[in-house]
Design a protein around this motif. Structure first.
Motif, PDB file in Angstrom:
ATOM      1  N   ALA A 503      -0.583  -5.971   2.296  1.00  0.00           N
ATOM      2  CA  ALA A 503      -0.584  -5.644   0.858  1.00  0.00           C
ATOM      3  C   ALA A 503       0.861  -5.618   0.378  1.00  0.00           C
ATOM      4  CB  ALA A 503      -1.259  -4.302   0.606  1.00  0.00           C
ATOM      5  N   LYS A 504       1.021  -5.574  -0.943  1.00  0.00           N
ATOM      6  CA  LYS A 504       2.342  -5.454  -1.562  1.00  0.00           C
ATOM      7  C   LYS A 504       2.337  -4.263  -2.523  1.00  0.00           C
ATOM      8  CE  LYS A 504       4.472  -9.277  -0.044  1.00  0.00           C
ATOM      9  NZ  LYS A 504       5.790  -9.279   0.643  1.00  0.00           N
ATOM     10  N   LEU A 505       3.457  -3.570  -2.549  1.00  0.00           N
ATOM     11  CA  LEU A 505       3.637  -2.483  -3.505  1.00  0.00           C
ATOM     12  C   LEU A 505       4.643  -2.911  -4.569  1.00  0.00           C
ATOM     13  CD1 LEU A 505       3.975   0.624  -1.131  1.00  0.00           C
ATOM     14  CD2 LEU A 505       1.939  -0.152  -2.368  1.00  0.00           C
ATOM     15  N   TYR A 506       4.396  -2.456  -5.781  1.00  0.00           N
ATOM     16  CA  TYR A 506       5.326  -2.732  -6.862  1.00  0.00           C
ATOM     17  C   TYR A 506       5.912  -1.418  -7.346  1.00  0.00           C
ATOM     18  CZ  TYR A 506       3.561  -7.376  -6.381  1.00  0.00           C
ATOM     19  OH  TYR A 506       3.240  -8.595  -5.857  1.00  0.00           O
ATOM     20  N   LYS A 507       7.010  -1.512  -8.052  1.00  0.00           N
ATOM     21  CA  LYS A 507       7.784  -0.318  -8.391  1.00  0.00           C
ATOM     22  C   LYS A 507       6.893   0.762  -8.992  1.00  0.00           C
ATOM     23  CE  LYS A 507      12.283   1.082 -10.014  1.00  0.00           C
ATOM     24  NZ  LYS A 507      13.605   0.659 -10.478  1.00  0.00           N
ATOM     25  N   ASN A 508       7.048   1.954  -8.400  1.00  0.00           N
ATOM     26  CA  ASN A 508       6.339   3.174  -8.816  1.00  0.00           C
ATOM     27  C   ASN A 508       4.882   3.217  -8.381  1.00  0.00           C
ATOM     28  OD1 ASN A 508       8.669   4.288 -10.013  1.00  0.00           O
ATOM     29  ND2 ASN A 508       8.267   3.125 -11.901  1.00  0.00           N
ATOM     30  N   ASP A 509       4.400   2.184  -7.637  1.00  0.00           N
ATOM     31  CA  ASP A 509       3.074   2.290  -7.029  1.00  0.00           C
ATOM     32  C   ASP A 509       3.068   3.493  -6.094  1.00  0.00           C
ATOM     33  OD1 ASP A 509       2.118   0.112  -8.322  1.00  0.00           O
ATOM     34  OD2 ASP A 509       2.136  -1.232  -6.592  1.00  0.00           O
ATOM     35  N   GLN A 510       1.956   4.251  -6.093  1.00  0.00           N
ATOM     36  CA  GLN A 510       1.909   5.468  -5.303  1.00  0.00           C
ATOM     37  C   GLN A 510       0.997   5.336  -4.090  1.00  0.00           C
ATOM     38  OE1 GLN A 510       0.800   8.428  -8.282  1.00  0.00           O
ATOM     39  NE2 GLN A 510       2.961   8.947  -8.624  1.00  0.00           N
ATOM     40  N   VAL A 511       1.425   5.989  -3.009  1.00  0.00           N
ATOM     41  CA  VAL A 511       0.667   5.998  -1.761  1.00  0.00           C
ATOM     42  C   VAL A 511       0.702   7.404  -1.187  1.00  0.00           C
ATOM     43  CG1 VAL A 511       1.166   3.578  -1.229  1.00  0.00           C
ATOM     44  CG2 VAL A 511       2.693   5.365  -0.380  1.00  0.00           C
TER      45      VAL A 511
END
Length: 704
Positions: A503-511
């Motif tokens: 998967a890819k995360l983009y700025k400010n994506d939360q985990v």
């Protein structure tokens, strides 16, 4: 599993005391010239040792920048010019798939067959006044096996639609012969005469007494019943034709177009009988011999060609010290300290001497089944210096050279042979010792194990996430991505099989962060398996098969904390010696590991009743009640539960297993990364060796 804090770092003061204790038990060889170290070693290439001694290649191609001499029984039989190639194979049973006078068609069929096997050849010969080409496949143990291959290739239609001069047939080592002839040219002229009759004829050599002589070998029959007819037909040339002794050694010279595919670029192919043995030696020893099929590596010394158990055998006969130049260069990086190079040289020399003729026709093999040997290209200035500085030195225990096994990384603590690896009591390999192996982690960042919004679990490098200051509905802190296109990987590594992003995360994506772990290296690693993957792997190696895998747990450990027994579904798994557990569990790096069963957990219901998962013998499922009071059945995706201590844990409704471990290799004897760690702290090679091998001496070759 031993705690990381006990094995990650070892202070210099602590290590000094330990080393002094080890050195006091066995100082450097007080008995001078007590051992004998051979000048040469025999290294077998291409051997498959899974069942018996079998070759992994049906043909070998050799060349040398300065040219080569081929000898048989010490007598010269050919000269190979500088940069030119010569090939070797076994004169055994083969499938002749196609015989045609159309080279383009033959080349096309060859390429088709090569997609399935490396045992295909394209041979040029003269028959009935024209040049013809035979596409053959295999080196089979008998005519029946070759006949099955003929049927297979015919049914597959690999030569369908191609103009063929004869039907596919079995070729074998049965032939008649004419000769001897004065030289190769005379034998070649006779070959043309026999070929004009439509016979398969080739120049050959065999020993007359102890001297090689030229003959012509006529026919490639699959059994002796064809020899009388061959003899009668060949006799029409007007020269005596003999049926040779079937046990007599010989070599057949064929024109091989397998690599070139052009009529005038044939490579000499020497097909050896079962008892023939040839030697290829470089004219200039400094050039070495290049082996095309061994990744085009070049080796010092000579190459011996023979037949072992019906297969082609290639043995590199090389001066021991020159062999070690490559072994040390192959086993440890050239940038490592010189004292590490020296320690590796002595350990490798001892291992080689201890091996004897452990491989029937050779002392060692060129892979990690012995010790890695990659030829001249693996040598470097430091490896050569380390070998030269310790020339002739070996490790001994009670006056005998030891089996100085070593591994890449002991994971912070070396193994005990009797309880953890091969089950034998070896005094110098008995004691577990702390080992400064954390070098692979130097400069590596930690990683977060995270849960994504869709429930997927992966790993993100710690410099790409920051605490957002927010929490989810369950009060779990949320972390945010610091950039765009941040990779979420199935394993905490940026290279290797577990590095492809899920998967890819983009700025400010939360985990949600589940854990913080070290990067995947040879010191610290993690592997994740499904129940089916592990069940299949276990069943390939266990003495008793298991069914559906529900639970898997460590049931016994040895002195260093390595796993010596596991239980599957509550029953011990017998794979033989403990070190075999590495292969049985999906080729783990070591047996210093823990198992997390993500499908194993207990749930306390509203009525206080406890339910354990997986529930053996039952198909019952996990029901989750939401805030609205409605209950849903947990599916196959991950679950995230809080334990009694309020810690968040990832779980699965189906059994899955996360195995975390330390180290790479069996862990016995010297750890290569540990040797580097000690050398970095200032220890010399004698102290390093006597730390890892207990109660040994370092003694000098008595022949010097």
């Amino acid at each position: 599993m031993m705690k990381a804090s006990a094995t990650l770092t070892i202070g210099r003061k602590t290590m000094i005391g330990t080393l002094l204790g080890a050195v006091s038990l066995g100082m450097i060889g007080s008995t001078a010239h007590a051992v004998s170290v051979p000048d040469h070693i025999r290294v077998a290439l291409f051997l498959d040792l899974s069942s018996k001694y079998q070759a992994l290649t049906p043909a070998v191609t050799l060349s040398s920048a300065g040219g080569m001499k081929l000898t048989w029984n010490g007598a010269a039989i050919a000269t190979v010019n500088a940069g030119k190639s010569v090939r070797f194979a076994v004169d055994g049973y083969r499938a002749i798939i196609l015989e045609t006078d159309d080279l383009a068609a033959a080349t096309s069929v060859l390429k088709t067959v090569q997609r399935s096997t490396n045992a295909a050849l394209l041979i040029r010969l003269s028959k009935n006044g024209k040049t013809v080409y035979q596409v053959t496949e295999g080196n089979y143990a008998n005519a029946a096996a070759a006949a099955a291959a003929v049927a297979k290739w015919t049914n597959a239609g690999v030569a369908a639609g191609v103009k063929s001069l004869s039907a596919p047939v079995v070729a074998g080592p049965w032939a008649v012969e004419a000769g001897p002839y004065a030289n190769e040219a005379a034998a070649a002229a006779a070959v043309a005469s026999f070929g004009a009759l439509g016979l398969d004829a080739f120049v050959s050599q065999k020993l007359t007494g102890s001297t090689p002589s030229y003959y012509v070998r006529i026919g490639q029959a699959s059994d002796a019943s064809a020899l009388a007819e061959l003899k009668n037909k060949a006799a029409s040339v007007g020269v005596p034709i003999l049926i040779p002794d079937a046990s007599a050694a010989y070599v057949v010279l064929r024109n091989d177009l397998t690599a070139s595919g052009t009529p005038d670029a044939a490579v000499p192919l020497y097909a050896l009988s079962a008892s023939a043995k040839l030697l290829a030696a470089p004219v200039n020893a400094g050039n070495g011999i290049l082996v095309t099929e061994r990744s085009k590596r070049t080796y010092r010394g000579n190459m011996e060609l023979s037949v072992l158990n019906g297969d082609l055998a290639l043995v590199n006969d090389v001066p021991l010290e020159q062999y070690l130049y490559s072994v040390v260069g192959s086993e440890v990086p050239g940038s490592w300290p010189l004292e590490t190079q020296k320690a590796q040289a002595v350990a490798a020399r001892s291992y080689a001497v201890f091996s004897g003729t452990g491989f029937q026709i050779a002392d060692v093999v060129d892979t990690t089944l012995s010790q890695t040997y990659n030829g001249i290209g693996a040598e470097n200035a430091n490896s050569v210096a380390g070998v030269n500085a310790t020339a002739g030195e070996v490790l001994t225990y009670e006056g005998k050279v030891i089996d100085a096994v070593f591994s890449s990384n002991a994971g912070g603590v070396t193994a005990d042979n009797a309880t953890e690896i091969w089950g034998s009591s070896t005094p110098y390999l008995a004691s577990a010792a702390q080992s400064p192996d954390a070098g692979p982690q130097e400069g590596k960042l930690e990683w977060y194990k995270v849960a994504l919004s869709d429930g997927e679990i992966g790993y993100v490098r710690s410099d790409y996430l920051v605490y957002s200051g927010a929490k989810n509905e369950a009060g779990i802190p949320l972390y945010a991505s610091t950039g765009d296109g941040v990779s979420v990987r199935p394993s905490p590594q940026t290279a290797g099989a577990g590095a492809n992003p899920i998967a890819k995360l983009y700025k400010n994506d939360q985990v949600v962060v589940l854990d913080k772990v070290l990067e995947y290296t040879n010191y610290n690693w993690v592997e994740t398996f499904t129940a089916d993957q592990l069940a299949n792997s276990i069943n390939k190696r266990a003495k008793s098969k298991i069914g559906s895998l529900q639970t898997l747990e460590v049931s016994q450990r040895g002195l260093s904390g390595r796993v010596s027994e596991i239980k599957a579904n509550g029953v011990p798994v017998d794979v033989g010696v403990p070190d075999n557990l590495r292969g049985a569990l999906g080729s783990l790096k070591s047996t210093l590991f823990d198992i997390e069963e993500t499908g194993r957990f207990s749930v306390v219901g509203a009525n206080g009743a406890q339910k354990n998962f997986p529930t053996e013998g039952s198909a019952s499922s996990l029901q989750i009640q939401g805030a609205s009071g409605a209950a849903v059945t947990a599916g196959s995706s991950n679950l995230f539960v809080l334990n009694g201590d309020g810690e968040l844990r990832a779980a699965t409704t189906d059994p899955e297993f996360v195995i975390t471990g330390k180290g790479f290799g069996h862990g016995l004897g010297m750890s290569q990364w540990g040797a580097k760690g000690l050398a970095d702290q200032g220890y010399d090679y004698q102290s390093i060796l006597q730390y890892y091998y207990k109660n040994v001496k370092i003694e000098k070759d008595g022949g010097e």
